[in-house]
Each structure stands twice: as C-alpha cells, then as structure tokens.
Enzyme design. Structure first.
Site, short mmCIF file in Angstrom:
data_model
loop_
_atom_site.label_atom_id
_atom_site.label_comp_id
_atom_site.label_asym_id
_atom_site.label_seq_id
_atom_site.Cartn_x
_atom_site.Cartn_y
_atom_site.Cartn_z
N HIS A 15 41.88 39.66 43.14
CA HIS A 15 43.14 40.50 42.72
C HIS A 15 44.18 41.28 43.31
O HIS A 15 44.07 42.69 43.19
CB HIS A 15 43.32 40.73 41.83
N CYS A 40 50.30 38.00 34.65
CA CYS A 40 50.29 39.39 33.70
C CYS A 40 50.57 40.37 34.88
O CYS A 40 50.69 40.05 36.07
CB CYS A 40 49.39 39.28 33.03
N CYS A 67 51.54 44.57 39.35
CA CYS A 67 50.51 42.73 40.15
C CYS A 67 51.26 41.70 40.25
O CYS A 67 51.27 40.60 40.96
CB CYS A 67 49.50 41.83 38.38
#
Length: 387
Positions: free
Chosen positions: A343, A373, A91
C-alpha cells in the site's frame, strides 16, 4: 456536463520497501517514468494539450516534497506550459487526484489530464516527521492515529477472528501470485528500472512483495503486531510496505473521440465521506453507498469491487456490510490486494482503479467500484462503467 473517460491506466511494479528493487530509485523517477509511458502509448495526444496533472502523495517531504507532481513532470520533459499539483487525502490521495481532475473536465475547465500518485515508503516512511496536535486527544481517541489499533477495534466490533484474517491474507497472496503467473498483471505493469539483490540494474516487470509461499498455517505463527496481549492483527494480515506509482490518462469523451483514442472506462460517479477515526477502516461502506446512489445503481449492479486491503481486519467488515461475503470469490479483489502488493499510500487509489479496469475488461463486466479507507476516518469510492 462533460462525460469523463479513462483512456489508459498503468502502474509500476510494487517494490519491497526494505532493501527492495527501488531502493536506489527516487519517487520522482517512478512518477516521471509513468508519465512518459502514458504519452508514448497514446501518441495521438500532443503533450502540450494536457491541461493539468494531479498527483497523489502523502508524505510530501524529502524527495516527495516541493510539489512532487511538478518535479516529476519536468523530469518527464512534459512541456513547461503544462501545470501540475500534488494532492493529499492520505490513503485516498491518487483517487482524490482522479476526482479533482474529473470534476475539472466535467465543468469544462479542462479536456485532458494526467492523474496518478506515488509513495516511496522505503525512502520516506509513513511516520516521518508526523507530529499530531496534543489537543486532538480531547476530540478523538488517542489510538485513532494508530492504524493497526483502529483495525483491531473494527475487527472486534464485527467479530472478525484471527483465522478469518489469516485466511483472507493468504487468499490475497495466492490470487496476486496467480495473476502474476497467468500474465494478468502484464496489461497494467510498465517495466521499470531497479536493482536486484546484487545491485545490478535491471528492468522489473513483476511485483516484488508478493509471497507465493504464504499459507494460513505460516500466518498463524505470527505474533500480533499492534496489541501484543489481546490483538489479532499481524504483519501478515496487514498491507505490506512497498514503493510504487500508478497513473491514468483521462479526458472528456468528446476529446477522446476526436483524437481517435480508445476509451477503456467512464467515470459514472464519485464520493468521499467521513467516519469515526477510531474505525477509519469502515469508510469504504458509506463511501460506496453514496457513490452508488449518485450513479443511480445498486450493489447488485456492480460486477467487480476493488477494496484496498489496509488490513484483513478492516477489509472483512466492509465486505460483510456491503453484503459481499457470499460473493467474495466472484466479485472482490480477484487479483489480490494490498496485503500482497503493498500500500504505497499516494499510489494506491490509482493502482486499485487500474487493476479494476483491467479486470472489468478481462471479465466483460459493465460496472465496477474501487473504494478505500482513509486514515483519521474517511472513505472514498469511484464507480466505473465500461463503454
């Protein structure tokens, strides 16, 4: 050590992954479009002077495989002498791309870099071809690779109720919709070709995934998505699935001055940390604290925060432990976050940094933090300073 500055920061609109605006647009094209746009917006820079391109992407296969950074650069007709590499920290990939490029400039190995990231989750789903080593179950919980269950765990540990999650998720959509309606996102979105519901080609200049009609009541009607018996995390309080890219032009402060290019922000500090994979969503807390320590700043010095909203159950514990719950409406994700915008994994680090810099400018804030995160237990953070 050279100071590293952000000269420009842009992104595509966020397209809905399931049958959305970019269903017939490839990840390389989204990336190349932003590369070309950055160069056209900053004409004082000769593209041959770019020292390297760092591009984040998580699922490096199919159209995103074989070094998507180089493929996109060639599509953008960037001179062939300019190298390019693809970066993967899940991520945090495009924020890691920013960190890698910044360090290269800091030590004098480069003066100018393009950084960014892309993820087309409609074409390359996040679980495509994933095959965890069975031996991992001896060292970490089996559910640690299931992001929704890690959010459930973190939410329970911090007493985050279903209602709190739904309120936060509704806030994300409301704020993102307001940012769209007020024109706040126009400063960061580069209109991008896509296809409407009828298949007609058009230029999109808005985020397709925002749901303006989202309310706490409508979210309360949704069933738990990951733990059907005892869960509180739903699709509505999780980050949306979207397709998109984001990019930044960074360089040494001295090179920006010599080219006469405006400086939008300076990188003050960077950090990446590890944490328990079972609560991977907690990574922003130690990452932010470490970045602030390196910057010589405290939490009270920071005027704005952008936290990637992987899940409301994950973001709220981070906001709580960073001491920001009482200041959330003054400092945190003021234009919404990934719950509303989505995302796209490899894109998100550059996306939240771009949004943060625009907010810092519009609100005349000196210091801002972008933090995320990372799956399997990591966190990443960047401290930006306006100059």
């Amino acid at each position: 050590m050279e100071k590293v500055v952000i000269v420009d920061a842009v992104r595509t609109p966020m397209g809905r992954s399931k049958g959305g605006a970019f269903r017939q647009v490839r990840a390389e094209d989204l990336s190349a479009h932003l590369m070309r746009s950055l160069l056209s917006r900053n004409a004082a820079l000769d593209a041959r002077e770019i020292d390297d391109i760092y591009w984040g992407c998580v699922q490096q296969t199919l159209e995103q495989g074989f070094n998507v950074a180089r493929n996109a650069a060639l599509l953008a007709e960037i001179p062939m002498n300019v190298p390019a590499t693809t970066v993967n920290r899940l991520c945090g990939s495009s924020m890691q791309a920013l960190h890698d490029a910044a360090r290269t400039i800091m030590v004098g190995d480069a003066d100018v870099c393009l950084i960014g990231g892309v993820e087309h989750m409609g074409h390359v789903p996040m679980n495509h071809g994933v095959d965890f080593h069975p031996g991992l179950s001896r060292t970490i919980a089996k559910a640690a690779g299931m992001m929704g269950l890690t959010a459930e765990m973190l939410g329970r540990m911090h007493n985050i109720s279903r209602e709190m999650q739904d309120q936060f998720a509704a806030r994300s959509h409301q704020r993102a919709h307001h940012a769209t309606q007020s024109g706040a996102f126009r400063h960061e979105i580069i209109p991008t070709a896509g296809h409407d519901a009828d298949g007609a080609l058009q230029r999109f200049d808005y985020d397709e995934v925002i749901r303006p009609d989202t309310t706490v009541d409508s979210l309360a009607a949704l069933k738990p998505a990951f733990d059907p018996v005892n869960g509180t995390v739903t699709a509505g309080s999780s980050s949306a699935l979207s397709d998109g890219a984001a990019a930044m032009l960074i360089m040494s402060e001295s090179r920006a001055a010599s080219l006469g290019l405006p400086v939008r922000a300076r990188i003050r500090a960077m950090a990446v940390v590890g944490c328990d994979p079972s609560i991977m969503g907690y990574g922003p807390v130690p990452a932010t604290k470490l970045a602030l320590k390196r910057a010589g700043l405290s939490l009270s010095d920071i005027g704005l925060f952008e936290l990637n909203e992987a899940f409301a159950a994950q973001t709220l514990p981070c906001i709580k432990d960073l001491g920001l719950l009482e200041q959330i409406d003054e400092k945190v994700n003021l234009n919404g976050g990934a719950i509303a915008l989505g995302h796209p994994l490899g894109c998100s680090g550059a996306r939240i940094s771009t949004t943060l810099i625009n907010l810092m400018e519009s609100r005349d804030v000196q210091f801002g933090v972008a933090t995320m995160c990372i799956g399997l237990g990591q966190g990443i953070a960047t401290v930006f300073e306006r100059v």
